[in-house]
Design an enzyme around this catalytic site. Structure first.
Site, PDB file in Angstrom:
ATOM      1  CG  HIS A 144       4.898   0.957  -5.941  1.00  0.00           C
ATOM      2  ND1 HIS A 144       5.947   1.015  -5.053  1.00  0.00           N
ATOM      3  CD2 HIS A 144       5.268   0.055  -6.902  1.00  0.00           C
ATOM      4  CE1 HIS A 144       6.901   0.184  -5.448  1.00  0.00           C
ATOM      5  NE2 HIS A 144       6.504  -0.413  -6.562  1.00  0.00           N
ATOM      6  CG  ASP A 161       7.819  -2.971  -8.475  1.00  0.00           C
ATOM      7  OD1 ASP A 161       7.938  -3.141  -7.244  1.00  0.00           O
ATOM      8  OD2 ASP A 161       6.819  -2.452  -9.001  1.00  0.00           O
ATOM      9  CB  CYS A 211       8.585   3.012  -4.154  1.00  0.00           C
ATOM     10  SG  CYS A 211       7.277   4.200  -3.787  1.00  0.00           S
TER      11      CYS A 211
END
Length: 252
Positions: A144, A161, A211
């Site tokens: 991630h 995030d 991401c």
């Protein structure tokens, strides 16, 4: 037009229908929007024929960065972006801000966590971090990507995030590094008054693959002073735009 596009970008991954329509409008001074049903099957047939032919090796070279077609293909569909794409885009971000923004290498945080400050203190030897208005730190956590941004003017460190993880420890690791760097460089005024926060009111991804794209788009918009008002629906177009920006060696 398609020949030139393929030579310029090495593939048709960043091609959008609007690119074709804009080209035709420039060429014939006519709006072809109502002819999509006849135009795009022709475009698709040509794309298929070109891709079947063996393509010459394609590279983008910019400063210390080299991107191969394999690197650029990480921007296709829902592929995960690799470090080469992240780092060259970071270089373009710095150039677009006249180097008032510093984008740290994607390996920086990993090295900091494994070897501590001594493992990274030479990474910014030629950079005055304290003259920058914004520091951007891409963080790779196994599978991630997220982003830590340090606003040197407001003395604020914020975690961005796209999966909503409140990883304050990651942001505090970056703050600890900056405090150590400030002591090393005798920047006493820089050492106090900082706050750490996680911005939860930001665009979120709805899959497990985008991401890296979110990190680059956060970085671009923070650098340009633009609102983070994009969404998962925009990601396919953002991927195509990033691909073009990397090949053009400039941020749009």
């Amino acid at each position: 037009f398609l020949d030139n596009f393929y030579r310029m970008y090495g593939s048709f991954i960043p091609l959008q229908k609007t690119d074709v329509l804009k080209h035709l409008k420039r060429k014939f001074n006519t709006d072809f929007s109502n002819s999509k049903n006849s135009i795009f099957p022709e475009v698709d047939r040509y794309r298929t024929a070109v891709v079947v032919r063996s393509a010459p090796s394609f590279q983008v070279v910019y400063k210390k960065h080299t991107l191969t077609l394999d690197d650029l293909c990480t921007l296709a569909d829902q592929n995960w972006l690799n470090d080469q794409v992240i780092n060259m885009y970071g270089e373009l971000i710095m150039d677009s801000a006249n180097h008032k923004v510093h984008f740290l290498n994607s390996f920086f945080h990993r090295q900091l966590m494994t070897k501590g400050y001594d493992g990274v203190k030479r990474w910014t030897k030629q950079v005055d971090l304290f003259s920058k208005s914004l520091l951007l730190v891409p963080i790779h956590l196994e599978v991630h990507w997220c982003l830590v941004a340090a606003d040197n003017i407001r003395k604020r460190i914020c975690l961005y995030d796209s999966q909503g993880n409140a990883l304050q420890k990651v942001a505090r690791n970056v703050l600890k590094y900056l405090m150590t760097e400030a002591k090393e460089r005798k920047q006493m005024a820089f050492e106090s008054g900082w706050t750490v926060l996680c911005d939860e009111e930001i665009p979120q991804q709805s899959n497990e693959n985008d991401c890296g794209v979110f990190v680059l788009e956060y970085s671009r918009r923070l650098t340009l002073g633009r609102a983070l008002n994009f969404s998962q629906r925009d990601v396919p177009k953002i991927r195509k735009r990033i691909y073009k920006e990397l090949c053009d060696c400039r941020i749009q």
